[in-house]
Design an enzyme around this catalytic site. Structure first.
Site, PDB file in Angstrom:
ATOM      1  N   CYS A   1      52.327  30.359  -0.744  1.00 21.04           N
ATOM      2  CA  CYS A   1      51.547  30.476  -1.978  1.00 21.04           C
ATOM      3  C   CYS A   1      51.018  31.892  -2.162  1.00 21.04           C
ATOM      4  O   CYS A   1      50.685  32.296  -3.287  1.00 21.04           O
ATOM      5  CB  CYS A   1      50.393  29.487  -1.971  1.00 21.04           C
ATOM      6  SG  CYS A   1      49.125  29.826  -0.722  1.00 21.04           S
TER       7      CYS A   1
ATOM      8  N   GLN B   1      52.536  49.638  14.171  1.00 24.08           N
ATOM      9  CA  GLN B   1      53.252  50.400  13.151  1.00 24.08           C
ATOM     10  C   GLN B   1      52.594  51.771  12.988  1.00 24.08           C
ATOM     11  O   GLN B   1      51.366  51.880  12.972  1.00 24.08           O
ATOM     12  CB  GLN B   1      53.222  49.659  11.815  1.00 24.08           C
ATOM     13  CG  GLN B   1      54.049  48.391  11.796  1.00 24.08           C
ATOM     14  CD  GLN B   1      54.163  47.787  10.410  1.00 24.08           C
ATOM     15  OE1 GLN B   1      53.195  47.748   9.657  1.00 24.08           O
ATOM     16  NE2 GLN B   1      55.347  47.310  10.058  1.00 24.08           N
TER      17      GLN B   1
ATOM     18  N   CYS C   1      53.809  26.966   6.491  1.00 26.84           N
ATOM     19  CA  CYS C   1      53.401  27.829   5.379  1.00 26.84           C
ATOM     20  C   CYS C   1      54.101  27.394   4.101  1.00 26.84           C
ATOM     21  O   CYS C   1      55.281  27.031   4.118  1.00 26.84           O
ATOM     22  CB  CYS C   1      53.751  29.280   5.724  1.00 26.84           C
ATOM     23  SG  CYS C   1      53.669  30.425   4.333  1.00 26.84           S
TER      24      CYS C   1
ATOM     25  N   GLU D   1      40.373   7.049  -0.631  1.00 29.63           N
ATOM     26  CA  GLU D   1      41.077   7.657  -1.760  1.00 29.63           C
ATOM     27  C   GLU D   1      41.322   6.582  -2.814  1.00 29.63           C
ATOM     28  O   GLU D   1      41.863   5.505  -2.514  1.00 29.63           O
ATOM     29  CB  GLU D   1      42.405   8.271  -1.304  1.00 29.63           C
ATOM     30  CG  GLU D   1      43.376   8.643  -2.409  1.00 29.63           C
ATOM     31  CD  GLU D   1      42.788   9.558  -3.473  1.00 29.63           C
ATOM     32  OE1 GLU D   1      43.088   9.353  -4.668  1.00 29.63           O
ATOM     33  OE2 GLU D   1      42.021  10.486  -3.109  1.00 29.63           O
TER      34      GLU D   1
ATOM     35  N   ALA E   1      40.273  19.015  -0.074  1.00 30.04           N
ATOM     36  CA  ALA E   1      38.914  19.173   0.454  1.00 30.04           C
ATOM     37  C   ALA E   1      38.544  18.007   1.361  1.00 30.04           C
ATOM     38  O   ALA E   1      38.088  18.188   2.496  1.00 30.04           O
ATOM     39  CB  ALA E   1      37.909  19.306  -0.687  1.00 30.04           C
TER      40      ALA E   1
ATOM     41  N   TYR F   1      58.280  53.706   1.603  1.00 32.61           N
ATOM     42  CA  TYR F   1      57.256  54.599   2.128  1.00 32.61           C
ATOM     43  C   TYR F   1      57.881  55.941   2.527  1.00 32.61           C
ATOM     44  O   TYR F   1      59.073  56.161   2.357  1.00 32.61           O
ATOM     45  CB  TYR F   1      56.503  53.920   3.266  1.00 32.61           C
ATOM     46  CG  TYR F   1      55.770  52.668   2.815  1.00 32.61           C
ATOM     47  CD1 TYR F   1      54.890  52.715   1.730  1.00 32.61           C
ATOM     48  CD2 TYR F   1      55.976  51.445   3.432  1.00 32.61           C
ATOM     49  CE1 TYR F   1      54.232  51.580   1.286  1.00 32.61           C
ATOM     50  CE2 TYR F   1      55.326  50.298   2.985  1.00 32.61           C
ATOM     51  CZ  TYR F   1      54.457  50.370   1.913  1.00 32.61           C
ATOM     52  OH  TYR F   1      53.804  49.247   1.461  1.00 32.61           O
TER      53      TYR F   1
END
Length: 651
Positions: A350, A104, A347, A417, A398, A176
């Site tokens: 978030c 770009q 994805c 768990e 985690a 821009y």
């Protein structure tokens, strides 16, 4: 290799002398990886990971074409020949995997975010038209500087051509500088660069012609533009389309996006959060593609291969920008081409570690794939020198990441768990309005566990006796956190509950509710909106300057929009004190004056979390015990997954 499921996505595309092997594009996006305005090893490794993963086209982040283009203190610059070597290495690295590379070329005009050393940088624009978002009052460009900037585009294009890149992209998107010339409400000049459309396009025509003259007939020159800037003063869809029609003879493609940097509402579309549906700009793409005779590229939450295939099949675009999908899973293209779509790490939009990191001035990453932006350190996992028996306690993000990473490295891993479901607090996060996709982190990490062949035991609460019986070489404690519930002076006249109880539908709140939000993240506003949707009258009291203070900007601003539309009154600087006689008492955290909410049925506490760290204390005598995630210190999913990766690599 099979591409039968995606016949359009994996069909090549010819642009001048350049052949894209597929229709998947990584659009230009800031990474904060470069140093001293130059391409470095970290940026090359970042893009090479996506090239290795099979992406057809990589458009590198904006490169400034003039000294006045420095809209941040950490951007790439293409203003002298020192940049050529780095870009040549970038091109060579990506070409070695069959990916095409553009850069770009950029001038922000009035869209100046920040300057070096904390000083305000002078901004230049077609006219003295203020920027609302950054509160910038620009100086009008004179003819001499216009000529300098046009020459800057030409020289930058020449340098990219010399470096071996395949093309450049003229950035006219998001309000821009070129778009400021196009827009008659921003460009109020009375000379040859203002007034009629032909004059307002003159700057772009001169720049594009100069870029072509400085390169070659084989070199690709495209333009990125917002199909609509989604703002009252922004470029409209009709104006953007007519600008493209007029500029078509100078372009090889048009890349369509949405929004503008000039306003808070318009800027949300620069990186739309999960509140926006997938491929929501397909209709914009269709309109441009019908009107133009050159290829149309399209971005805007095109998240998975099947979504991109649908966009292409319906004629909404010729190439799909899938940037965040590639940030989250650099191998997405090759997985799709090999029929391994279930292995793709999707994805969840978030925005926390991609654009969120950019706005904090730190290098790009991903909460689900912390290897992103850290390719030089974590890009290749090596087998452990001595395989160990590892016990992971806690099946939140985690623990899941730690278990998967350790298993990939050859360790024998069992994940325990206590509940019957994996995911930890992500199970609750997905229950909030417009946050359902957050549950994708559970799906993705669960698949990583499957692929790594981790043994998973659910419904078992680990104690000292179990650890002692199993005799692992190492224990990773990832037991998470619970709601923090301080002692609050009260007489029982107001029901006091915590957010988890509301999300689990364990309580009935009554009609008048105050939500006390200490954390200033997405939980308090989400609970408030949920209760309004259930028919409650809700007041949101935040112990900060505004709701979502800790969130990525575009997520925060989307939340502010929804709170306003829902009629939820927000009280900032509100520190919880107590309740009695049907009232909730708070204190202004700066003035120390009282804030009183009267006739309240329920007070919902969103006061953060405290560690569930009892097990680690029991195991204190054992040789190798590691704490990660919220049980170490309550934070976010990003820190949890990153710490899971780190310990999995370290063992």
């Amino acid at each position: 290799m099979t591409t039968a499921a995606f016949p359009n996505l994996f069909r090549p595309l010819q642009l001048r002398a350049v052949r894209l092997k597929n229709r998947i594009m990584s659009t230009g996006h800031d990474t904060i990886l470069p140093t001293d305005g130059l391409v470095n090893d970290a940026l090359i490794a970042y893009h090479e990971a996506r090239a290795r993963g099979g992406v057809g086209l990589i458009v590198s982040q904006v490169a400034g074409v003039h000294e006045t283009a420095r809209y941040t203190s950490h951007m790439l610059m293409a203003t002298d020949d020192r940049c050529i070597e780095g870009y040549r290495k970038l091109a060579d690295a990506c070409h070695s995997h069959g990916s095409i590379v553009f850069s770009q070329l950029f001038h922000p005009g009035r869209e100046i975010m920040e300057g070096a050393d904390g000083l305000l940088t002078p901004a230049y624009a077609p006219s003295v038209s203020p920027n609302e978002r950054f509160r910038v009052m620009p100086r009008q460009l004179d003819l001499r500087m216009i000529d300098e900037i046009v020459a800057g585009y030409a020289n930058a294009a020449r340098r990219m051509h010399q470096a071996g890149l395949d093309g450049v992209e003229f950035v006219a998107s998001h309000g821009y500088l070129p778009a400021q010339f196009f827009n008659p409400r921003v460009n109020r000049r009375t000379d040859n660069y203002g007034g009629p459309l032909e004059n307002r396009l003159r700057f772009a025509v001169e720049a594009l012609m100069a870029m072509r003259s400085a390169t070659s007939e084989d070199f690709v020159i495209g333009m990125r533009i917002s199909g609509s800037e989604r703002d009252e003063q922004g470029l409209t869809s009709d104006e953007a389309l007519e600008s493209c029609r007029q500029l078509e003879p100078y372009l090889d493609y048009v890349s369509v996006t949405a929004g503008t940097s000039a306003s808070l509402g318009g800027a949300v579309h620069i990186v739309p959060p999960m509140a926006y549906r997938s491929a929501y700009l397909a209709s914009d793409g269709s309109r441009f593609r019908r009107a133009l005779n050159i290829p149309v590229f399209l971005a805007g939450r095109i998240n998975q291969p099947h979504e991109a295939e649908a966009v292409l099949a319906q004629g909404a675009a010729d190439v799909c920008g899938m940037t965040r999908a590639l940030i989250c899973d650099p191998e997405m293209p090759v997985k799709a081409s090999e029929g391994r779509s279930d292995d793709i790490r999707a994805c969840i939009a978030c925005n926390q570690a991609c654009i969120g990191h950019f706005h904090r001035g730190v290098p790009i990453s991903c909460i689900q794939h912390p290897e992103t932006g850290r390719e030089l350190k974590f890009g290749t996992l090596t087998l452990a020198a001595r395989p160990k028996k590892i016990m992971v306690v806690g099946g939140g993000p985690a623990g899941m990441k730690a278990a998967a990473t350790a298993a990939v490295r050859g360790h024998q891993v069992t994940l325990y768990e206590a509940s019957t479901q994996l995911g930890g607090q992500a199970q609750l996060a997905q229950l909030l309005p417009r946050r359902a996709e957050f549950g994708g982190i559970i799906t993705n990490l669960s698949r990583e566990l499957e692929l790594a062949q981790v043994r998973v035991v659910k419904g078992v609460r680990v104690d000292y006796a179990l650890v002692n019986a199993e005799k692992p070489d190492a224990v990773i404690v990832a037991t998470g956190a619970r709601p923090y519930l301080p002692e609050i002076p009260c007489d029982g006249s107001v029901q006091i509950v915590e957010a988890w109880q509301v999300l689990k539908k364990q309580v009935k709140t009554g009609s008048r509710v105050v939500v006390a939000d200490w954390r200033c993240d997405w939980i308090g506003p989400g609970v408030a909106e949920m209760l309004v949707n259930d028919g409650c009258s809700v007041e949101l009291a935040v112990n900060g300057t505004h709701p979502g203070e800790l969130l990525p900007l575009y997520v925060r601003d989307n939340i502010a929009s929804e709170l306003h539309k829902s009629g939820i009154r927000v009280t900032p600087y509100a520190r919880l004190f107590g309740s009695d006689d049907g009232a909730v008492y708070m204190q202004h955290s700066v003035s120390a004056q009282p804030i009183i909410f009267e006739n309240i049925d329920t007070l919902v506490l969103c006061l953060g979390h405290e560690p569930e760290d009892e097990l680690s204390a029991m195991l204190d005598s054992m040789a190798e015990v590691h704490m990660i995630g919220d049980c170490l210190a309550p934070r976010t999913a990003e820190e949890a997954v990153y710490e899971g990766l780190k310990i999995g690599v370290a063992l």
